[in-house]
Design a protein around this motif. Sequence first.
Motif, mmCIF file in Angstrom:
data_model
loop_
_atom_site.group_PDB
_atom_site.id
_atom_site.type_symbol
_atom_site.label_atom_id
_atom_site.label_comp_id
_atom_site.label_asym_id
_atom_site.label_seq_id
_atom_site.Cartn_x
_atom_site.Cartn_y
_atom_site.Cartn_z
ATOM 1 N N ASN A 103 35.846 59.086 34.741
ATOM 2 C CA ASN A 103 35.085 57.900 35.123
ATOM 3 C C ASN A 103 34.782 57.002 33.929
ATOM 4 N N ALA A 104 34.841 57.560 32.716
ATOM 5 C CA ALA A 104 34.703 56.718 31.532
ATOM 6 C C ALA A 104 35.903 55.789 31.395
ATOM 7 N N GLY A 153 35.890 51.732 31.636
ATOM 8 C CA GLY A 153 36.568 50.879 30.660
ATOM 9 C C GLY A 153 37.462 49.852 31.333
ATOM 10 N N ALA A 154 38.185 50.262 32.381
ATOM 11 C CA ALA A 154 39.023 49.316 33.124
ATOM 12 C C ALA A 154 38.169 48.257 33.813
ATOM 13 N N LEU A 155 37.030 48.674 34.353
ATOM 14 C CA LEU A 155 36.122 47.723 34.995
ATOM 15 C C LEU A 155 35.591 46.715 33.987
ATOM 16 N N PHE A 156 35.249 47.187 32.795
ATOM 17 C CA PHE A 156 34.772 46.284 31.751
ATOM 18 C C PHE A 156 35.849 45.274 31.369
ATOM 19 N N CYS A 157 37.090 45.725 31.273
ATOM 20 C CA CYS A 157 38.179 44.804 30.921
ATOM 21 C C CYS A 157 38.352 43.728 31.981
ATOM 22 N N GLY A 158 38.219 44.089 33.263
ATOM 23 C CA GLY A 158 38.299 43.094 34.318
ATOM 24 C C GLY A 158 37.178 42.079 34.227
ATOM 25 N N PHE A 159 35.964 42.559 33.970
ATOM 26 C CA PHE A 159 34.831 41.651 33.814
ATOM 27 C C PHE A 159 35.006 40.776 32.583
ATOM 28 N N PHE A 160 35.508 41.364 31.510
ATOM 29 C CA PHE A 160 35.743 40.609 30.278
ATOM 30 C C PHE A 160 36.786 39.511 30.502
ATOM 31 N N ALA A 161 37.819 39.803 31.297
ATOM 32 C CA ALA A 161 38.830 38.803 31.609
ATOM 33 C C ALA A 161 38.225 37.620 32.359
ATOM 34 N N ILE A 162 37.311 37.891 33.263
ATOM 35 C CA ILE A 162 36.649 36.809 34.003
ATOM 36 C C ILE A 162 35.825 35.939 33.060
ATOM 37 N N VAL A 163 35.072 36.569 32.174
ATOM 38 C CA VAL A 163 34.248 35.819 31.223
ATOM 39 C C VAL A 163 35.119 34.968 30.304
ATOM 40 N N MET A 164 36.227 35.541 29.821
ATOM 41 C CA MET A 164 37.117 34.803 28.935
ATOM 42 C C MET A 164 37.772 33.625 29.662
ATOM 43 N N ALA A 165 38.113 33.794 30.933
ATOM 44 C CA ALA A 165 38.704 32.698 31.701
ATOM 45 C C ALA A 165 37.705 31.567 31.881
ATOM 46 N N MET A 166 36.442 31.904 32.101
ATOM 47 C CA MET A 166 35.414 30.875 32.241
ATOM 48 C C MET A 166 35.198 30.122 30.927
ATOM 49 N N ASN A 167 35.486 30.775 29.806
ATOM 50 C CA ASN A 167 35.356 30.138 28.497
ATOM 51 C C ASN A 167 36.671 29.536 28.001
ATOM 52 N N GLN A 168 37.679 29.472 28.894
ATOM 53 C CA GLN A 168 38.980 28.870 28.560
ATOM 54 C C GLN A 168 39.712 29.623 27.448
ATOM 55 N N ARG A 169 39.469 30.881 27.317
ATOM 56 C CA ARG A 169 40.169 31.717 26.327
ATOM 57 C C ARG A 169 41.124 32.626 27.104
ATOM 58 N N LEU A 206 45.500 55.879 33.115
ATOM 59 C CA LEU A 206 45.096 57.109 32.433
ATOM 60 C C LEU A 206 44.040 57.896 33.192
ATOM 61 N N ASP A 207 43.158 57.209 33.941
ATOM 62 C CA ASP A 207 42.022 57.930 34.519
ATOM 63 C C ASP A 207 42.455 58.996 35.525
ATOM 64 N N GLY A 208 43.442 58.671 36.365
ATOM 65 C CA GLY A 208 43.908 59.668 37.325
ATOM 66 C C GLY A 208 44.603 60.834 36.667
ATOM 67 N N ARG A 209 45.387 60.568 35.644
ATOM 68 C CA ARG A 209 46.078 61.646 34.938
ATOM 69 C C ARG A 209 45.102 62.523 34.174
ATOM 70 N N VAL A 210 44.069 61.914 33.601
ATOM 71 C CA VAL A 210 43.040 62.705 32.928
ATOM 72 C C VAL A 210 42.305 63.584 33.932
#
Length: 283
Positions: free
Chosen positions: A42-43, A47-63, A80-84
């Motif tokens: 679940n860690a 991490g994957a969830l954070f990356c998705g949220f980070f992508a949204i924030v970066m898109a709103m900032n035109q980065r 990786l999470d399923g294999r782990v």
Amino acid sequence: MAKFPRRRAKQPGGKSLFSRFARRHQGEGARPRSRGIYLLPNAFTTGALFCGFFAIVMAMNQRFEHAAWAIFVAMLLDGLDGRVARLTNTQSEFGAQYDSLSDMVSFGAAPALVIYEFALRGLGKLGWIAAFVYCAGAALRLARFNTNIEVVDKRYFQGLPSPAAAALVAGFVLLLVDLEVDGVIYPWQAWTIAIFAGLTMVTNVPFYSFKDINFRKSVPFIAVFLIALFFALISIDPPKVLFPLFVLYGLSGYVVYFVRLAKGKPVSIVQTAHEPVDQSERR
């Protein structure tokens, strides 16, 4: 005077203390074990969830370059999470549901918002409709995957998998950013990619899943060399390699479908034999 052993005192209800411990030892009357949440798999999902949220924030900032790379990192963590979980024997229903929600953010909402902000905003209603078609396709794809996991042939995905669809969108954005081209110049190309990815996710076209590859089996030396060559090609110029690679994968399902259909042997993704369900596959 001789001493005789005294009879054990009985508990209320006519049952001895020994019988109570015997029942507890046999599992009778024991409290049900609480369902725990495993940290390691679940860690990776978090991490994957954070990356998705980070992508949204970066898109709103035109980065947009940061947003596209965040989606690719989310793909890596999601793989990786399923294999782990399988390797550590920590599969759980909580992990399966948490992974689906994370995928909806990372591969559904985030790519839709990124492509809208990058190239579709100038199209008005047609732009946000294309972004919504992609987002809705990802949601339907994930819901169908969770409900059909027991009947679908594991060798194939039913429709384009959401991480591959997200990589198709992110690869297009990353390619134009690398070429220093403004996305508003190619709005209809972005519109086509968003519609294609969204609709392909909900089709019944089979896409090879690579799940039947046995990584524990010995392979010829040339296979190791080809893998090294593959990573070398990606490292030369990732934006120009990743996008064509996922375009080819996005078209591969249609090629397989029509070739098999022309031969009179349509690809069936429904299992013909009963197979046990591996809960880690739901991650």
